[in-house]
Design a protein around this motif. Sequence first.
Motif, PDB file in Angstrom:
ATOM      1  N   ILE A   1       0.874  -1.173   0.000  1.00 42.80           N
ATOM      2  CA  ILE A   1       0.000   0.000   0.000  1.00 42.80           C
ATOM      3  C   ILE A   1       0.912   1.223   0.000  1.00 42.80           C
ATOM      4  CG2 ILE A   1      -1.811   1.284   1.206  1.00 42.80           C
ATOM      5  CD1 ILE A   1      -2.702  -1.477   0.150  1.00 42.80           C
ATOM      6  N   ALA A   2       0.788   2.073  -1.003  1.00 46.14           N
ATOM      7  CA  ALA A   2       1.616   3.274  -1.123  1.00 46.14           C
ATOM      8  C   ALA A   2       0.750   4.421  -1.612  1.00 46.14           C
ATOM      9  CB  ALA A   2       2.771   3.037  -2.097  1.00 46.14           C
ATOM     10  N   ASP A   3       0.900   5.577  -0.995  1.00 51.11           N
ATOM     11  CA  ASP A   3       0.119   6.760  -1.372  1.00 51.11           C
ATOM     12  C   ASP A   3      -1.380   6.469  -1.373  1.00 51.11           C
ATOM     13  OD1 ASP A   3       2.552   8.142  -1.791  1.00 51.11           O
ATOM     14  OD2 ASP A   3       2.672   7.396  -3.848  1.00 51.11           O
ATOM     15  N   GLY A   4      -1.811   5.615  -0.425  1.00 54.35           N
ATOM     16  CA  GLY A   4      -3.232   5.297  -0.304  1.00 54.35           C
ATOM     17  C   GLY A   4      -3.755   4.351  -1.363  1.00 54.35           C
TER      18      GLY A   4
ATOM     19  N   MET B   1       1.006  -3.034  -7.261  1.00 51.77           N
ATOM     20  CA  MET B   1       1.590  -4.331  -7.581  1.00 51.77           C
ATOM     21  C   MET B   1       2.876  -4.106  -8.368  1.00 51.77           C
ATOM     22  SD  MET B   1      -0.115  -7.588  -9.567  1.00 51.77           S
ATOM     23  CE  MET B   1      -0.759  -6.618 -10.923  1.00 51.77           C
ATOM     24  N   TYR B   2       3.931  -4.816  -7.964  1.00 53.65           N
ATOM     25  CA  TYR B   2       5.214  -4.739  -8.657  1.00 53.65           C
ATOM     26  C   TYR B   2       5.410  -6.012  -9.470  1.00 53.65           C
ATOM     27  CZ  TYR B   2       6.011  -0.911  -5.417  1.00 53.65           C
ATOM     28  OH  TYR B   2       5.891   0.262  -4.706  1.00 53.65           O
TER      29      TYR B   2
ATOM     30  N   VAL C   1      -5.522  -4.584  -7.992  1.00 53.62           N
ATOM     31  CA  VAL C   1      -4.748  -3.457  -7.455  1.00 53.62           C
ATOM     32  C   VAL C   1      -5.171  -2.164  -8.143  1.00 53.62           C
ATOM     33  CG1 VAL C   1      -2.741  -4.847  -6.828  1.00 53.62           C
ATOM     34  CG2 VAL C   1      -2.886  -3.865  -9.125  1.00 53.62           C
ATOM     35  N   ASP C   2      -4.753  -1.035  -7.550  1.00 58.78           N
ATOM     36  CA  ASP C   2      -5.065   0.273  -8.140  1.00 58.78           C
ATOM     37  C   ASP C   2      -4.082   0.656  -9.236  1.00 58.78           C
ATOM     38  OD1 ASP C   2      -7.254   0.979  -6.305  1.00 58.78           O
ATOM     39  OD2 ASP C   2      -5.672   0.924  -4.789  1.00 58.78           O
ATOM     40  N   ALA C   3      -2.857   0.180  -9.128  1.00 61.33           N
ATOM     41  CA  ALA C   3      -1.810   0.531 -10.090  1.00 61.33           C
ATOM     42  C   ALA C   3      -0.763  -0.567 -10.088  1.00 61.33           C
ATOM     43  CB  ALA C   3      -1.171   1.861  -9.705  1.00 61.33           C
ATOM     44  N   PHE C   4       0.045  -0.617 -11.149  1.00 58.26           N
ATOM     45  CA  PHE C   4       1.161  -1.553 -11.129  1.00 58.26           C
ATOM     46  C   PHE C   4       2.410  -0.918 -11.710  1.00 58.26           C
ATOM     47  CE2 PHE C   4      -1.146  -2.647 -15.015  1.00 58.26           C
ATOM     48  CZ  PHE C   4      -0.151  -2.882 -15.962  1.00 58.26           C
ATOM     49  N   VAL C   5       3.549  -1.403 -11.219  1.00 57.11           N
ATOM     50  CA  VAL C   5       4.859  -0.902 -11.599  1.00 57.11           C
ATOM     51  C   VAL C   5       5.669  -2.065 -12.154  1.00 57.11           C
ATOM     52  CG1 VAL C   5       7.022   0.119 -10.756  1.00 57.11           C
ATOM     53  CG2 VAL C   5       4.820   0.905  -9.837  1.00 57.11           C
ATOM     54  N   VAL C   6       6.312  -1.839 -13.293  1.00 54.62           N
ATOM     55  CA  VAL C   6       7.171  -2.855 -13.894  1.00 54.62           C
ATOM     56  C   VAL C   6       8.624  -2.457 -13.642  1.00 54.62           C
ATOM     57  CG1 VAL C   6       7.860  -4.008 -16.030  1.00 54.62           C
ATOM     58  CG2 VAL C   6       5.467  -3.350 -15.684  1.00 54.62           C
ATOM     59  N   LEU C   7       9.404  -3.398 -13.103  1.00 51.72           N
ATOM     60  CA  LEU C   7      10.815  -3.168 -12.802  1.00 51.72           C
ATOM     61  C   LEU C   7      11.688  -4.147 -13.570  1.00 51.72           C
ATOM     62  CD1 LEU C   7      10.439  -2.965  -8.915  1.00 51.72           C
ATOM     63  CD2 LEU C   7      10.766  -1.022 -10.457  1.00 51.72           C
ATOM     64  N   GLU C   8      12.947  -3.765 -13.774  1.00 55.68           N
ATOM     65  CA  GLU C   8      13.911  -4.703 -14.335  1.00 55.68           C
ATOM     66  C   GLU C   8      13.950  -5.937 -13.423  1.00 55.68           C
ATOM     67  OE1 GLU C   8      17.281  -1.989 -14.145  1.00 55.68           O
ATOM     68  OE2 GLU C   8      17.451  -2.144 -16.337  1.00 55.68           O
ATOM     69  N   ASP C   9      14.236  -7.092 -13.988  1.00 49.36           N
ATOM     70  CA  ASP C   9      14.210  -8.336 -13.213  1.00 49.36           C
ATOM     71  C   ASP C   9      15.069  -8.260 -11.953  1.00 49.36           C
ATOM     72  OD1 ASP C   9      12.554  -9.255 -15.174  1.00 49.36           O
ATOM     73  OD2 ASP C   9      13.851 -10.865 -15.871  1.00 49.36           O
ATOM     74  N   SER C  10      16.293  -7.715 -12.068  1.00 52.61           N
ATOM     75  CA  SER C  10      17.188  -7.668 -10.907  1.00 52.61           C
ATOM     76  C   SER C  10      16.652  -6.720  -9.836  1.00 52.61           C
ATOM     77  CB  SER C  10      18.603  -7.248 -11.333  1.00 52.61           C
ATOM     78  OG  SER C  10      18.564  -5.985 -11.976  1.00 52.61           O
TER      79      SER C  10
END
Length: 198
Positions: free
Chosen positions: A69-72, A76-77, A150-159
């Motif tokens: 939960i971030a910024d209310g 999902m990452y 979820v309300d939003a999702f973030v995509v990150l590099e695998d590492s």
Amino acid sequence: MKKLLIAMLSLVAVILIAGYVGKDSIVEKIFPQAKGVIVSGEKQQIDDVLTKHAEQLETKEVYELKIEIADGQKIMYLSQSTIQGLLKRELLTEVEADGKTKKVKSLSTVPSGEGLLFAKKESDKINGNGNPISVKYEGNLIIGSGRAYVDAFVVLEDSSWSSLQKTEKTMAVMKFKENPQKLIGKFDVERDQLVTLK
């Protein structure tokens, strides 16, 4: 008389075709049915669903997620590898300004040291527990046909994703042999969603 003859011949043709390819095939071609389901939750919940429905499944893919939960908002990452799997199944949908939607075929490359943010509202960082994560806003995307889990999702590099310290969850994308609509809401998971799979 001519119209009646054409109608009768059309009916005979439909009956012959139905007898040849089966009525289910015709219905599926005219009115395609969603045979996919996404279930999300604890790993054990997802494992139990996959075991219970193993004989009913045509295909399955399992993905690891991280949640906070971030910024209310519930965020999902996803790793870059996971998002590529979802793209391959055509499960990403962009919600346009007029409310219309369209399937997403590709995404921008994840910037080094940052993430790609997909949400209703634009932002340049996620203020969760621990250090803020810098993100590049890429639009209002959803997984499947709705903002279900979820309300939003973030995509990150695998590492970067692997080293991220957040609550771990699991998602399974299942394609059933038969329409699974009657099962929606009956899976013992945190969230389930009916989807159309490629």
